[in-house]
Design a protein around this motif. Structure first.
Motif, mmCIF file in Angstrom:
data_model
loop_
_atom_site.group_PDB
_atom_site.id
_atom_site.type_symbol
_atom_site.label_atom_id
_atom_site.label_comp_id
_atom_site.label_asym_id
_atom_site.label_seq_id
_atom_site.Cartn_x
_atom_site.Cartn_y
_atom_site.Cartn_z
ATOM 1 N N VAL A 361 0.897 -1.264 -0.059
ATOM 2 C CA VAL A 361 0.060 -0.023 -0.033
ATOM 3 C C VAL A 361 0.617 1.065 -0.050
ATOM 4 O O VAL A 361 0.788 2.347 -0.816
ATOM 5 N N ASP A 362 1.942 1.017 0.783
ATOM 6 C CA ASP A 362 2.893 2.370 0.816
ATOM 7 C C ASP A 362 3.557 2.489 -0.427
ATOM 8 O O ASP A 362 3.543 3.646 -0.989
ATOM 9 N N GLN A 363 4.028 1.556 -1.177
ATOM 10 C CA GLN A 363 4.485 1.752 -2.303
ATOM 11 C C GLN A 363 3.488 2.247 -3.493
ATOM 12 O O GLN A 363 3.780 3.154 -4.156
ATOM 13 N N GLU A 367 3.862 5.222 -6.191
ATOM 14 C CA GLU A 367 3.928 4.664 -7.476
ATOM 15 C C GLU A 367 2.691 5.469 -8.104
ATOM 16 O O GLU A 367 2.864 6.027 -9.227
ATOM 17 N N VAL A 368 1.413 5.429 -7.595
ATOM 18 C CA VAL A 368 0.349 5.778 -8.433
ATOM 19 C C VAL A 368 -0.075 7.223 -8.140
ATOM 20 O O VAL A 368 -0.536 7.942 -8.935
ATOM 21 N N GLY A 369 0.526 7.790 -7.304
ATOM 22 C CA GLY A 369 -0.038 9.036 -6.613
ATOM 23 C C GLY A 369 -1.347 9.402 -6.130
ATOM 24 O O GLY A 369 -2.150 10.019 -6.469
ATOM 25 N N MET A 370 -1.509 8.378 -5.137
ATOM 26 C CA MET A 370 -2.813 8.384 -4.643
ATOM 27 C C MET A 370 -2.899 8.218 -2.944
ATOM 28 O O MET A 370 -2.036 7.558 -2.566
ATOM 29 N N ARG A 371 -3.761 8.876 -2.320
ATOM 30 C CA ARG A 371 -3.699 8.628 -0.921
ATOM 31 C C ARG A 371 -4.574 7.320 -0.449
ATOM 32 O O ARG A 371 -5.608 7.429 -1.068
ATOM 33 N N ILE A 372 -4.136 6.443 0.158
ATOM 34 C CA ILE A 372 -4.741 5.137 0.550
ATOM 35 C C ILE A 372 -4.564 5.046 1.904
ATOM 36 O O ILE A 372 -3.936 4.157 2.386
ATOM 37 N N SER A 401 -7.433 4.147 -9.616
ATOM 38 C CA SER A 401 -8.179 3.080 -8.878
ATOM 39 C C SER A 401 -8.120 1.934 -9.414
ATOM 40 O O SER A 401 -7.725 0.950 -8.549
ATOM 41 N N ASN A 402 -8.130 1.682 -10.705
ATOM 42 C CA ASN A 402 -8.349 0.261 -11.213
ATOM 43 C C ASN A 402 -6.684 -0.336 -11.091
ATOM 44 O O ASN A 402 -6.520 -1.383 -10.825
ATOM 45 N N LYS A 403 -5.797 0.514 -11.311
ATOM 46 C CA LYS A 403 -4.513 0.013 -10.945
ATOM 47 C C LYS A 403 -4.259 -0.547 -9.518
ATOM 48 O O LYS A 403 -3.631 -1.505 -9.196
ATOM 49 N N VAL A 404 -4.565 0.370 -8.518
ATOM 50 C CA VAL A 404 -4.569 0.224 -7.131
ATOM 51 C C VAL A 404 -5.203 -1.175 -6.858
ATOM 52 O O VAL A 404 -4.642 -2.159 -6.052
ATOM 53 N N ILE A 405 -6.464 -1.494 -7.137
ATOM 54 C CA ILE A 405 -7.204 -2.343 -7.000
ATOM 55 C C ILE A 405 -6.674 -3.774 -7.575
ATOM 56 O O ILE A 405 -6.422 -4.666 -6.856
#
Length: 469
Positions: A361-363, A367-372, A401-405
């Protein structure tokens, strides 16, 4: 699949099954077009609020005979779109089937209608010597919705998830018949357990109308230990040691300072503990003070090698404990309030692999530039991971979002985990299901779905696509 569009003749016929006109809603409002996340909207053509098993039987049979999609709906606290009428048709709103039908302390059971809320069950049992143990954070969720998703909650470490607390279900199948699955008896080695198949099926196999719950004697003593750590990673790595110490805690939850900061803004309140950036909340219940003290000592000794700071030990009914649990239970709402749009992944992995997921999640945040932001059930490996849109455009948010999921599902699969620990697959994740679990397994589930619902009218487009892709 092509469905029949409800017409005036259907309205007339369906209305004849319902005695009260206020429970037959031909012009649904926005109240019925979304779930808790409000990311997908789908308006039903008709809303019916049954109050008896007979009404449900008649409505479901009519829908099946005329190939009208029908979607059971609880209090709409779901997060994956499982209650959405994405094909139109009938929203079968169960919230008025909300009665306690039987309280039987001699068999340690309680039978309720599917639309009763958890908070109403809790209030009914408040002054009784027995309690219903599962404790999902959404207290206004209906028990039928909890059964449909096999909700876990905060006490799953010691007491298990919803499935372990259901003795019997009454369910209407598409032939319009009411079936009893399970019994008040404790044991069964008597053929297939259809009850357990219905639990977690998200309304795709039948409509749950009544639920017989297993009750526990209410523990006489309970206590909470909130253990601060320098980092969330330190906190998470201590959990296997707690569970290996011989202690069987009621709950083991984790949360970090980042999500606590969001709660403080949301609640306009201050978290009682100012030291530490990662926290484990350990709940212990017992019948004597000596048992409590012994288990607490074992748990606190077990975490010493993990940089644990001084624990704050609170009685379960103390104002500070109530505030801390209030914070934990409101974290979802606090995160949702902090961003225009939000999505969620609630993967479940073996507890020793929680740090691997949080590292990923931290990575991905970088990588994506999103708060998670995230928090979860440390004692059973169920993580609640939220994807925040913040100032992104809709297109950018959808892509990221699709990338993270996708990446989080890859991580969970590699760790021998599951797509969802308690929120279900619903509509939002149906297209990810086959890639996670494989074609052979998904085809087996398709055969089960076809047996129960050959016309695919029960909550279509949920869990997995009906067609083999």
């Amino acid at each position: 699949m092509k469905y029949h569009k409800i017409n005036e003749e259907d309205i007339t016929n369906l209305r004849s099954f319902i005695s009260d006109s206020d429970r037959f809603i031909t012009k649904p409002t926005k109240h019925w077009d979304h779930d808790q996340f409000k990311t997908t909207h789908a308006m039903p053509d008709l809303v019916i609020q049954p109050v008896t098993n007979k009404e449900v039987e008649q409505i479901v049979k009519y829908a099946n005979d005329h190939k009208i999609p029908i979607v059971p709906r609880g209090n709409s606290t779901g997060l994956m779109g499982a209650n959405l009428t994405v094909e139109g048709g009938i929203s079968l709103d169960m919230v008025k089937m909300n009665k306690v039908l039987e309280y039987d302390p001699n068999s340690l059971t309680m039978t309720v209608q599917a639309g009763i809320r958890l908070k109403d069950i809790e209030e009914y049992l408040q002054n009784k010597p027995f309690t219903y143990m599962p404790a999902p954070a959404m207290h206004w969720a209906t028990i039928g919705g909890n059964v449909a998703t096999n909700a876990g909650g905060l006490k799953a470490v010691k007491y298990g998830v919803t499935r372990e607390h259901i003795r019997q279900l009454k369910v209407v199948l598409t032939n319009g018949k009411l079936y009893k699955f399970g019994a008040q008896a404790v044991k069964s080695s008597s053929g297939y357990s259809v009850k357990d198949l219905i639990i977690g099926s998200e309304g795709t196999l039948g409509v749950i109308t009544e639920v017989t719950l297993r009750l526990y004697p209410r523990p006489r003593k309970s206590i909470n230990a909130i253990i601060p750590y320098p980092t969330l990673d330190d906190a998470i790595k201590s959990v296997p040691a707690i569970l290996a110490s011989g202690v069987v805690p009621t709950t083991v939850e984790f949360m970090g300072r980042k999500v606590i900061d969001l709660w403080e803004k949301y609640a306009n309140d201050t978290f009682p503990i100012r030291t530490g950036n990662g926290f484990i909340i350990v709940g212990i219940d017992a019948f004597t003070d000596d048992e409590l003290k012994a288990e607490l000592k074992h748990a606190l000794d077990a975490v010493k090698p993990f940089k644990a700071q001084k624990a704050v030990v609170l009685g379960a009914d103390s104002p500070e404990a109530k505030k801390i649990w209030g914070c934990r239970e409101a974290l979802l709402l606090a995160i949702q309030k902090s961003t225009p749009k939000m999505d969620e992944v609630d993967i479940c992995v073996p507890i020793n692999h929680i740090p691997d997921v949080l590292d990923r999640v931290d990575q991905l945040e970088t990588e994506v530039g999103m708060r998670i932001p995230n928090f979860g059930h440390a004692g059973d490996g169920n993580l609640h991971i939220y994807l925040c849109s913040d100032d992104m455009s809709d297109a950018e948010y959808a892509k990221k979002s699709n990338k993270v999921i996708s990446e989080l599902y890859k991580t969970a699969k590699a760790l021998d985990g599951n797509m969802s620990g308690e929120h279900g697959i619903g509509y939002a994740r149906e297209n990810n299901f086959e890639s996670f679990y494989g074609k052979d397994y998904t085809n087996l589930l398709r055969k089960i779905k076809n047996l129960f619902d050959p016309n695919n009218i029960l909550n279509p487009d949920k869990i997995f696509p009906l067609e083999d892709k």
